[in-house]
Design a protein around this motif. Sequence first.
Motif, PDB file in Angstrom:
ATOM      1  N   GLU A 186      -7.817   9.611   7.115  1.00  0.00           N
ATOM      2  CA  GLU A 186      -6.988  10.818   7.191  1.00  0.00           C
ATOM      3  C   GLU A 186      -7.387  11.707   8.358  1.00  0.00           C
ATOM      4  OE1 GLU A 186      -8.201   9.663   4.299  1.00  0.00           O
ATOM      5  OE2 GLU A 186      -6.334   9.077   3.351  1.00  0.00           O
ATOM      6  N   ILE A 187      -8.699  11.757   8.631  1.00  0.00           N
ATOM      7  CA  ILE A 187      -9.165  12.594   9.743  1.00  0.00           C
ATOM      8  C   ILE A 187      -8.649  12.045  11.081  1.00  0.00           C
ATOM      9  CG2 ILE A 187     -11.235  13.310  11.022  1.00  0.00           C
ATOM     10  CD1 ILE A 187     -12.659  13.509   8.317  1.00  0.00           C
ATOM     11  N   TYR A 188      -8.700  10.695  11.237  1.00  0.00           N
ATOM     12  CA  TYR A 188      -8.192  10.094  12.478  1.00  0.00           C
ATOM     13  C   TYR A 188      -6.695  10.319  12.626  1.00  0.00           C
ATOM     14  CZ  TYR A 188     -12.621   7.732  13.394  1.00  0.00           C
ATOM     15  OH  TYR A 188     -13.925   7.463  13.675  1.00  0.00           O
ATOM     16  N   GLU A 189      -5.952  10.243  11.512  1.00  0.00           N
ATOM     17  CA  GLU A 189      -4.502  10.469  11.587  1.00  0.00           C
ATOM     18  C   GLU A 189      -4.198  11.908  11.962  1.00  0.00           C
ATOM     19  OE1 GLU A 189      -2.656   9.281   7.940  1.00  0.00           O
ATOM     20  OE2 GLU A 189      -3.112   7.173   8.240  1.00  0.00           O
ATOM     21  N   LYS A 190      -4.917  12.851  11.378  1.00  0.00           N
ATOM     22  CA  LYS A 190      -4.677  14.262  11.707  1.00  0.00           C
ATOM     23  C   LYS A 190      -5.035  14.551  13.169  1.00  0.00           C
ATOM     24  CE  LYS A 190      -5.329  16.154   7.064  1.00  0.00           C
ATOM     25  NZ  LYS A 190      -6.192  16.981   6.212  1.00  0.00           N
ATOM     26  N   ALA A 191      -6.136  13.943  13.634  1.00  0.00           N
ATOM     27  CA  ALA A 191      -6.537  14.158  15.043  1.00  0.00           C
ATOM     28  C   ALA A 191      -5.500  13.574  15.996  1.00  0.00           C
ATOM     29  CB  ALA A 191      -7.910  13.519  15.270  1.00  0.00           C
ATOM     30  N   LYS A 192      -4.961  12.417  15.675  1.00  0.00           N
ATOM     31  CA  LYS A 192      -3.951  11.789  16.528  1.00  0.00           C
ATOM     32  C   LYS A 192      -2.681  12.627  16.567  1.00  0.00           C
ATOM     33  CE  LYS A 192      -2.543   7.081  17.299  1.00  0.00           C
ATOM     34  NZ  LYS A 192      -2.358   5.766  16.724  1.00  0.00           N
ATOM     35  N   ASN A 193      -2.297  13.199  15.420  1.00  0.00           N
ATOM     36  CA  ASN A 193      -1.107  14.042  15.356  1.00  0.00           C
ATOM     37  C   ASN A 193      -1.284  15.321  16.170  1.00  0.00           C
ATOM     38  OD1 ASN A 193       0.232  12.221  13.748  1.00  0.00           O
ATOM     39  ND2 ASN A 193      -0.323  13.248  11.822  1.00  0.00           N
ATOM     40  N   GLY A 202      -2.944  15.481  18.956  1.00  0.00           N
ATOM     41  CA  GLY A 202      -3.027  15.172  20.382  1.00  0.00           C
ATOM     42  C   GLY A 202      -4.381  14.679  20.843  1.00  0.00           C
ATOM     43  N   PHE A 203      -5.307  14.464  19.983  1.00  0.00           N
ATOM     44  CA  PHE A 203      -6.606  13.944  20.404  1.00  0.00           C
ATOM     45  C   PHE A 203      -6.495  12.453  20.700  1.00  0.00           C
ATOM     46  CE2 PHE A 203      -7.800  17.721  18.008  1.00  0.00           C
ATOM     47  CZ  PHE A 203      -8.746  18.283  18.825  1.00  0.00           C
ATOM     48  N   ILE A 204      -7.380  11.976  21.581  1.00  0.00           N
ATOM     49  CA  ILE A 204      -7.384  10.571  21.964  1.00  0.00           C
ATOM     50  C   ILE A 204      -8.581   9.911  21.295  1.00  0.00           C
ATOM     51  CG2 ILE A 204      -7.553   8.956  23.890  1.00  0.00           C
ATOM     52  CD1 ILE A 204      -6.428  11.174  25.649  1.00  0.00           C
TER      53      ILE A 204
END
Length: 141
Positions: A116-123, A125-127
């Motif tokens: 969930e943390i990776y999905e939120k970061a991707k949403n 704009g993080f790479i």
Amino acid sequence: MLVKTPLQEKQNKQAQPNRRPKNPNNRKKSGNGSTIRYGTKRKNKDKKLSLPSVPAWKMIIGAVVIGALGMLYLKHVFATQQLLTEVHQLENEYQKAKRRHEDLRLTYDRMIGPKEIYEKAKNQGFINGGPADNIITVEEE
């Protein structure tokens, strides 16, 4: 006719005389002046065994006391059974609450887990930096 064997004659000469008198009604004086009778222990055969006589009022009071104690015991048993059922009921409620807490804890752990943390970061704009297994080499200047 009295027949004696030689063995009996030898034993009679060596044997000590009987110290008790043959007639039990004979009395012997002891050292302190009292008389001792031998073989006078008699059992009283005339007495019959019987229960001791107890007055009626004592029997009634005893029955009332025993009845009261019995009622107190039964009251205690029923109260104990009722408490046991309450304990089982509370234990079941505790187990239900514990299972619900564990389910909610698992759901929360999934919500804050890495996926969930990776999905939120991707949403936002993080790479993704990729795996951190790369070897970092330091170059000298």
